[in-house]
Design a protein around this motif. Sequence first.
Motif, PDB file in Angstrom:
ATOM      1  N   ILE A   9       0.821  -1.218   0.000  1.00  0.00           N
ATOM      2  CA  ILE A   9       0.000   0.000   0.000  1.00  0.00           C
ATOM      3  C   ILE A   9       0.851   1.263   0.000  1.00  0.00           C
ATOM      4  N   CYS A  10       1.635   1.467   1.070  1.00  0.00           N
ATOM      5  CA  CYS A  10       2.371   2.729   1.250  1.00  0.00           C
ATOM      6  C   CYS A  10       3.491   2.873   0.219  1.00  0.00           C
ATOM      7  N   GLY A  11       3.430   3.929  -0.568  1.00  0.00           N
ATOM      8  CA  GLY A  11       4.448   4.161  -1.585  1.00  0.00           C
ATOM      9  C   GLY A  11       4.206   3.395  -2.873  1.00  0.00           C
ATOM     10  N   THR A  12       3.245   2.480  -2.838  1.00  0.00           N
ATOM     11  CA  THR A  12       2.937   1.688  -4.026  1.00  0.00           C
ATOM     12  C   THR A  12       1.570   2.091  -4.581  1.00  0.00           C
ATOM     13  N   LEU A  13       0.514   1.737  -3.881  1.00  0.00           N
ATOM     14  CA  LEU A  13      -0.820   2.189  -4.292  1.00  0.00           C
ATOM     15  C   LEU A  13      -0.985   3.689  -4.097  1.00  0.00           C
ATOM     16  N   TYR A  14      -0.375   4.179  -3.016  1.00  0.00           N
ATOM     17  CA  TYR A  14      -0.463   5.603  -2.677  1.00  0.00           C
ATOM     18  C   TYR A  14       0.941   6.132  -2.402  1.00  0.00           C
ATOM     19  N   ARG A  15       1.134   7.408  -2.592  1.00  0.00           N
ATOM     20  CA  ARG A  15       2.460   7.984  -2.433  1.00  0.00           C
ATOM     21  C   ARG A  15       2.876   8.094  -0.970  1.00  0.00           C
ATOM     22  N   THR A  18       0.959   5.698   4.827  1.00  0.00           N
ATOM     23  CA  THR A  18      -0.422   5.908   5.232  1.00  0.00           C
ATOM     24  C   THR A  18      -0.610   5.953   6.748  1.00  0.00           C
ATOM     25  N   THR A  19       0.226   5.243   7.485  1.00  0.00           N
ATOM     26  CA  THR A  19       0.141   5.310   8.948  1.00  0.00           C
ATOM     27  C   THR A  19       0.428   6.723   9.432  1.00  0.00           C
ATOM     28  N   PHE A  20       1.515   7.320   8.941  1.00  0.00           N
ATOM     29  CA  PHE A  20       1.877   8.657   9.401  1.00  0.00           C
ATOM     30  C   PHE A  20       0.993   9.729   8.782  1.00  0.00           C
ATOM     31  N   LEU A  21       0.454   9.482   7.598  1.00  0.00           N
ATOM     32  CA  LEU A  21      -0.540  10.402   7.036  1.00  0.00           C
ATOM     33  C   LEU A  21      -1.715  10.511   8.002  1.00  0.00           C
ATOM     34  N   ALA A  77      -9.934   7.565  10.460  1.00  0.00           N
ATOM     35  CA  ALA A  77      -9.039   7.072   9.406  1.00  0.00           C
ATOM     36  C   ALA A  77      -9.736   7.135   8.054  1.00  0.00           C
ATOM     37  N   ALA A  78     -11.008   6.769   8.029  1.00  0.00           N
ATOM     38  CA  ALA A  78     -11.767   6.814   6.776  1.00  0.00           C
ATOM     39  C   ALA A  78     -11.866   8.249   6.259  1.00  0.00           C
ATOM     40  N   LYS A  79     -12.147   9.200   7.146  1.00  0.00           N
ATOM     41  CA  LYS A  79     -12.268  10.602   6.748  1.00  0.00           C
ATOM     42  C   LYS A  79     -10.940  11.128   6.200  1.00  0.00           C
ATOM     43  N   ILE A  80      -9.876  10.847   6.920  1.00  0.00           N
ATOM     44  CA  ILE A  80      -8.552  11.363   6.530  1.00  0.00           C
ATOM     45  C   ILE A  80      -8.079  10.740   5.223  1.00  0.00           C
ATOM     46  N   CYS A  81      -8.193   9.427   5.125  1.00  0.00           N
ATOM     47  CA  CYS A  81      -7.727   8.750   3.908  1.00  0.00           C
ATOM     48  C   CYS A  81      -8.548   9.160   2.688  1.00  0.00           C
ATOM     49  N   ARG A  82      -9.837   9.348   2.895  1.00  0.00           N
ATOM     50  CA  ARG A  82     -10.708   9.730   1.784  1.00  0.00           C
ATOM     51  C   ARG A  82     -10.293  11.064   1.185  1.00  0.00           C
ATOM     52  N   SER A  83      -9.805  11.959   2.013  1.00  0.00           N
ATOM     53  CA  SER A  83      -9.498  13.305   1.525  1.00  0.00           C
ATOM     54  C   SER A  83      -8.013  13.569   1.287  1.00  0.00           C
ATOM     55  N   LYS A  84      -7.140  12.748   1.881  1.00  0.00           N
ATOM     56  CA  LYS A  84      -5.712  13.066   1.855  1.00  0.00           C
ATOM     57  C   LYS A  84      -4.837  12.134   1.017  1.00  0.00           C
ATOM     58  N   LEU A  85      -5.290  10.929   0.752  1.00  0.00           N
ATOM     59  CA  LEU A  85      -4.444   9.975   0.026  1.00  0.00           C
ATOM     60  C   LEU A  85      -4.215  10.408  -1.419  1.00  0.00           C
ATOM     61  N   THR A  86      -2.991  10.195  -1.897  1.00  0.00           N
ATOM     62  CA  THR A  86      -2.645  10.504  -3.287  1.00  0.00           C
ATOM     63  C   THR A  86      -2.426   9.197  -4.042  1.00  0.00           C
ATOM     64  N   GLU A  87      -3.322   8.885  -4.955  1.00  0.00           N
ATOM     65  CA  GLU A  87      -3.225   7.634  -5.697  1.00  0.00           C
ATOM     66  C   GLU A  87      -2.079   7.656  -6.699  1.00  0.00           C
TER      67      GLU A  87
END
Length: 208
Positions: A9-15, A18-21, A77-87
Amino acid sequence: MKKLFLVDICGTLYRENTTFLFLDNFFGSSDKCITRKNITLKIINKIMLVLFRFDLIKFYSLKRLKGISQETLYVEAAKICRSKLTENIGIHKFIDLKKQDGYDIVLVSATIDPVASYISSSLGIRCISSQLKYDNDKCLGVLEDDIFFTKHKKVSDLLLKYDLVEMITDNKTDLPLCQKCNRFYGVSYSKKDAHFWSENGAFKVYEL
């Protein structure tokens, strides 16, 4: 033929890591986890990782979750990931192609379970992740199961069920698992990392 495709996941699916995000956004931008930009601390942490396989920064960062309810962690976690993750859009498309080609897709990540649960649910893909420890719905601020260095052991039984296994990751500590696969793909953010994956047998390296 049964085919399996493992995805980091981390660095692969998303930049992001994700834990520290999640932690940085959960506690607020003015309260960064253990000041991870501190060069001295980063050097000490790297030495601890290499010699003892112990992530000092993550250990003390997670301690701050002690006493918070599991429900709160999952909701936030759902709220943060939904708005902050970079695919990494190209990697997502590549995985979709694997799915169309008949592969079972399984996410294998050392990210914490509140984050993994959201990503797994949003993508409709099973996820094996690290797990926080809880007691009566309250987080104890420690990991009950940390798979950062043990992914190859965690999925060993799963691999036996398939005729063909492939993986994609940017994480060098995943190399023991990659070497158990019939084929693996590296994800790189630098020429040095691209060389590492090529040198260690990656079928292809995706340079981002």
